[in-house]
Design an enzyme around this catalytic site. Structure first.
Site, PDB file in Angstrom:
ATOM      1  N   SER A 166       0.823  -1.206   0.000  1.00 21.62           N
ATOM      2  CA  SER A 166       0.000   0.000   0.000  1.00 21.62           C
ATOM      3  C   SER A 166       0.857   1.256   0.000  1.00 21.62           C
ATOM      4  CB  SER A 166      -0.897  -0.011   1.238  1.00 21.62           C
ATOM      5  OG  SER A 166      -1.924   0.939   1.137  1.00 21.62           O
ATOM      6  N   PRO A 167       0.362   2.355  -0.599  1.00 21.47           N
ATOM      7  CA  PRO A 167       1.116   3.620  -0.538  1.00 21.47           C
ATOM      8  C   PRO A 167       1.344   4.056   0.903  1.00 21.47           C
ATOM      9  CG  PRO A 167      -0.665   3.758  -2.139  1.00 21.47           C
ATOM     10  CD  PRO A 167      -0.878   2.487  -1.381  1.00 21.47           C
ATOM     11  N   ARG A 189      -8.036   5.961  -5.586  1.00 23.85           N
ATOM     12  CA  ARG A 189      -8.255   5.731  -4.150  1.00 23.85           C
ATOM     13  C   ARG A 189      -9.297   6.713  -3.649  1.00 23.85           C
ATOM     14  NH1 ARG A 189      -4.201   4.536   0.917  1.00 23.85           N
ATOM     15  NH2 ARG A 189      -4.347   2.493  -0.051  1.00 23.85           N
ATOM     16  N   ARG A 211       1.402  -1.482   7.069  1.00 30.05           N
ATOM     17  CA  ARG A 211       2.278  -1.761   8.214  1.00 30.05           C
ATOM     18  C   ARG A 211       2.917  -3.138   8.181  1.00 30.05           C
ATOM     19  NH1 ARG A 211      -1.635   1.685  10.170  1.00 30.05           N
ATOM     20  NH2 ARG A 211      -0.880   3.489  11.347  1.00 30.05           N
ATOM     21  N   TYR A 269      -7.245  15.025   1.045  1.00 30.54           N
ATOM     22  CA  TYR A 269      -6.357  15.829   0.203  1.00 30.54           C
ATOM     23  C   TYR A 269      -7.189  16.541  -0.865  1.00 30.54           C
ATOM     24  CZ  TYR A 269      -2.795  13.286   2.769  1.00 30.54           C
ATOM     25  OH  TYR A 269      -2.029  12.763   3.782  1.00 30.54           O
ATOM     26  N   GLN A 321       1.272   6.743  -7.151  1.00 29.80           N
ATOM     27  CA  GLN A 321       0.056   7.400  -6.688  1.00 29.80           C
ATOM     28  C   GLN A 321       0.262   8.906  -6.777  1.00 29.80           C
ATOM     29  OE1 GLN A 321      -1.129   7.977  -2.432  1.00 29.80           O
ATOM     30  NE2 GLN A 321      -2.712   6.453  -2.898  1.00 29.80           N
TER      31      GLN A 321
END
Length: 815
Positions: free
Chosen positions: A461-462, A669, A763, A621, A540
């Protein structure tokens, strides 16, 4: 009822209550029948509610200290109860066995045990075995507990309302509120307990059949009015020598008995006219709807009527010397069968804490501290299960075996690996139907997006690293992304790469707004393609919007820079949180500039060799700020309705798609919910996904939250995956699932159940860059879905550890 085969929400609690508390104190009570009361422990105990939790608490407290005066009030008669059968897990029974062998022995004589679950869908029945249930009649359970309480000297007042809560609290050392979902005591002190009661979308009725089903049975009926479902299980076996010719008039214990619950969405219930008929007519109609399951037999209702399930959560469980227990404190949907189990385990834990702690206040604090996390975990599983049944129509088109697997794993308590242990034959059949080659776990099957075929379903994942200089990725990024590419994931994603200097989150964010940055990224993509062939790398692209110009994460996440700030731009002039910089609302000219910045960055990304591009429209964002009504207060063509809020993100997507190579996939996303009142809803998320798919998005990366600072996420294992599941089935677009997916077992479960196409993990890949290869090794898989780099091949087997075996005895001698 226990539709969840593991039924193990309170493992830690039950173990502690039995080993540390109840087991030791029960032993003491057995050897010393007249112990002296300990200072500070409650001598006068009042209990309201005569369900299993209240009765068992009464019996335990009286047994552990016979000097106690324990009084219980129950408004109903002894024989009156709601429901028919009760299911308890082996773990709960173990706690009962240690705390009160007398009760355990009585229960053992009446339990019905079975292993199979039957799932009937569109005329096809699939059976999964090895699940291990134990049930008995609720009437019989109450009889056992009544007898035990009487033998110990508990005073029970049937058909009697308890005195007012204030008087109980004044006259007793301890008051236990076990008075159910509509608890009077909880409502009296609602200001302190702060209950939240959520009413759900299905109607159900609790019925019984006078015969024993062969297995736990789920049956789906697709009617002209909508989908209805049956949940059924046996709770009494026929007496030895009983024959079906005895007929329905014979005693229940001779015929056997089963609980049958019929459930459907509220709108289906009304469309079918159940809101306009009597209970008797409802029962007759249910018997006809599920005549095959019942073998043409009738149903009976007892005291049941159509109702909706209510989830009860309380901020606090105690107030002074008053404590909540069982449904008064919490409820968990009947489809995972944990209501009675949780109440009994509450009683075990409360009794243990009262023995361990020196006074009532500390005992109640310890009880709440111990039980709340366990109950919260169970409630998350129950919520996932009830929402699965609420959304049942989404899954009806699945292949029959996959549908059955999806149902069995719906709560996330039962997993692919767990089910394989229980019933390998069934699980292997599901895998074959899914398309897994022999010996290939679902996570190692390939997946195609446009012209890109990923060799497995794992995505790194980013993750923002905040380690670039002037937006240029350096050696850290090469090592970070290169290591994870070598680690076997099918797709490795960069962090959010910013499309302008002003679009950075922090001074350490990477960019793609200069040629120098593009050259640095080319170095990284070349390494991945050369040294980790078969691994794809994606970029991304995003713009920070109102969440920019902040410190590095480890210096103060989302905190403004002390100096060197740059001006912020956003959909509306709203600061992210108090103390944050207020952004300027984007003008029409600035919208055009931003769109061109994304286009230019995408062009550079293509030349830099990325295999996939993801547009970041999540987490508050810039583009996410247009989508959410909480952050978009515009009154022009880019604000207002969801269609207008989508306009600018879709314009950016279209502009990027024109310069991004046609054969390379694009994903988006999104935040599928804002976790805040008035924000983006799950229904909105489906429409957002549909809109991007219609414009050419190849998949939706489904995240949640981080849009507003005042969010209240419902964290838990795989907690975001239901949003991806819904989008996949309603919008008909491939999805990446994210959010606390931490094990390869979770990945296999999600993929095989059809809830996700790809799983993105963050993680776990920080903890172990080779997470995917290690997952393959741990599952004994060696194939094209997980290829070890040649220099690492010698590490493809788990290293040996110290010797853990020992010579087995060859001979046993008595005496």
């Amino acid at each position: 009822m226990a539709a969840d085969p593991r039924n193990e929400g309170a493992r830690g609690t039950a173990r502690r209550a039995t080993t540390k508390g109840a087991r030791g104190t029960a032993r003491q009570a057995a050897t010393n029948p007249q112990p002296q009361p300990t200072a500070g422990r409650p001598l006068r105990v009042a209990i309201t509610g005569g369900g299993p939790g209240g009765l068992y608490a009464a019996a335990l407290l009286k047994r552990l200290d016979p000097a106690r005066e324990v009084t219980l009030w129950e408004r109903n008669a002894p024989e009156e109860t709601f429901g028919f059968g009760v299911v308890l897990s082996d773990e709960t029974l173990g706690g009962i066995e240690h705390a009160d062998p007398v009760v355990y022995a009585a229960l053992q004589q009446d339990f019905v045990r079975w292993d199979d679950i039957d799932i009937v869908h569109r005329g096809t029945r699939h059976t999964s075995g090895g699940h291990g249930f134990a049930a008995l009649g609720r009437h019989r359970l109450l009889e056992i507990l009544h007898d035990r309480c009487r033998s110990l000297g508990v005073r029970i007042h049937f058909r009697t309302e308890a005195p007012p809560p204030d008087r109980l609290a004044a006259d007793h050392d301890l008051v236990i509120a076990a008075d159910g979902v509509h608890s009077t005591i909880r409502e009296t002190y609602a200001r302190v307990f702060r209950p939240q009661v959520t009413e759900h979308r299905c109607r159900y009725i609790w019925l019984a059949a006078d015969f024993a089903l062969d297995a736990f049975r789920f049956e789906i009926a697709e009617t002209e009015h909508g989908v209805m479902q049956l949940h059924g299980y046996p709770y009494a076996r026929p007496s030895p020598g009983h024959h079906s010719s005895t007929g329905p008039s014979g005693p229940q214990h001779r015929r056997g008995a089963s609980t049958v619950i019929v459930e459907m969405r509220e709108e289906v219930w009304r469309a079918a006219g159940f809101d306009e008929v009597t209970t008797e007519e409802s029962v007759e109609r249910c018997a006809k709807l599920f005549a095959d399951a019942l073998g043409g037999r009738t149903l009976r209702s007892g005291r049941s009527a159509w109702t909706t399930f209510r989830t009860v959560v309380n901020d606090r469980w105690s107030h002074g010397n008053v404590v909540l227990l069982g449904d008064a404190a919490h409820t968990a949907h009947f489809s995972i069968g944990s209501g009675t189990k949780l109440a009994v385990e509450d009683a075990l834990a409360l009794a243990a804490c009262l023995e361990e702690e020196p006074d009532v206040p500390r005992a109640l604090a310890a009880y709440e501290e111990e039980r709340k996390p366990v109950v919260a975990s169970t409630q998350r599983a129950a919520r996932a299960s009830l929402e699965w049944f609420e959304n049942l129509p989404l899954y009806l088109r699945q292949p029959p075996r996959q549908f059955a697997f999806n149902l069995l794993t719906r709560s996330r308590r039962v997993t692919h690996d767990n089910l394989r242990l229980r019933d390998a034959h069934f699980t292997e059949a599901v895998e074959r139907e899914f398309g897994c080659p022999p010996g290939t776990p679902p996570m190692f099957t390939p997946f195609r997006l446009r012209g890109l075929t990923l060799r497995n379903r794992v995505v790194v994942s980013p993750m923002d690293m905040y380690s670039a200089t002037d937006g240029v990725p350096g050696d850290f990024h090469l090592v970070h992304l290169g290591a994870r590419a070598l680690g076997g994931a099918g797709l490795v994603m960069t962090e959010m790469v910013c499309v302008s200097a002003e679009g950075r989150i922090t001074p350490g964010c990477a960019g793609l707004y200069t040629g120098r940055q593009a050259e640095a990224w080319r170095r990284i993509t070349d390494f991945v393609h050369t040294r980790a062939p078969g691994t794809a790398i994606g970029v991304q692209l995003g713009h920070s919007g109102r969440k920019g110009s902040t410190k590095l994460m480890w210096e103060g996440m989302d905190e403004p820079l002390p100096d060197g700030n740059w001006p912020l731009l956003a959909a509306s002039p709203l600061p992210y949180k108090p103390g944050s910089q207020t952004p300027r609302s984007l003008s029409r000219a600035q919208l055009t500039d931003i769109r061109e910045q994304f286009t230019a960055a995408a062009w550079r990304a293509a030349r830099a060799g990325f295999d996939l591009l993801e547009l970041h429209c999540a987490h508050g964002y810039l583009l996410s700020g247009f989508l959410s009504p909480l952050t978009n207060h515009r009154t022009d063509a880019y604000g207002g309705s969801l269609e207008k809020r989508l306009r600018f993100p879709l314009e950016v997507f279209d502009a990027v798609r024109t310069v991004w190579p046609a054969e390379r996939p694009m994903t988006v996303r999104i935040s599928a919910t804002d976790w805040a009142e008035g924000g983006t809803t799950a229904e909105d998320a489906v429409e957002i996904a549909r809109a991007f798919a219609a414009h050419g998005a190849d998949a939706i990366d489904v995240s949640t939250g981080q849009v507003v600072a005042e969010e209240r996420p419902e964290f838990g294992r795989s907690y975001q995956t239901p949003f991806a599941d819904r989008i996949r089935h309603e919008a008909g677009v491939p999805v990446l699932a994210v959010g606390a997916i931490s094990s390869w077992d979770d990945v296999n479960s999600l993929i095989l159940a059809g809830r996700a196409d790809l799983c993105a993990l963050a993680r776990p890949h920080l903890y172990d860059p080779h997470w995917t290869l290690h997952a393959a090794a741990e599952q004994g898989y060696d194939g094209p879905g997980a290829v070890w780099p040649a220099p690492y091949r010698a590490g493809s087997r788990r290293p040996q550890t110290g010797r853990t075996d020992a010579p087995k005895p060859r001979l046993s001698l008595d005496g």
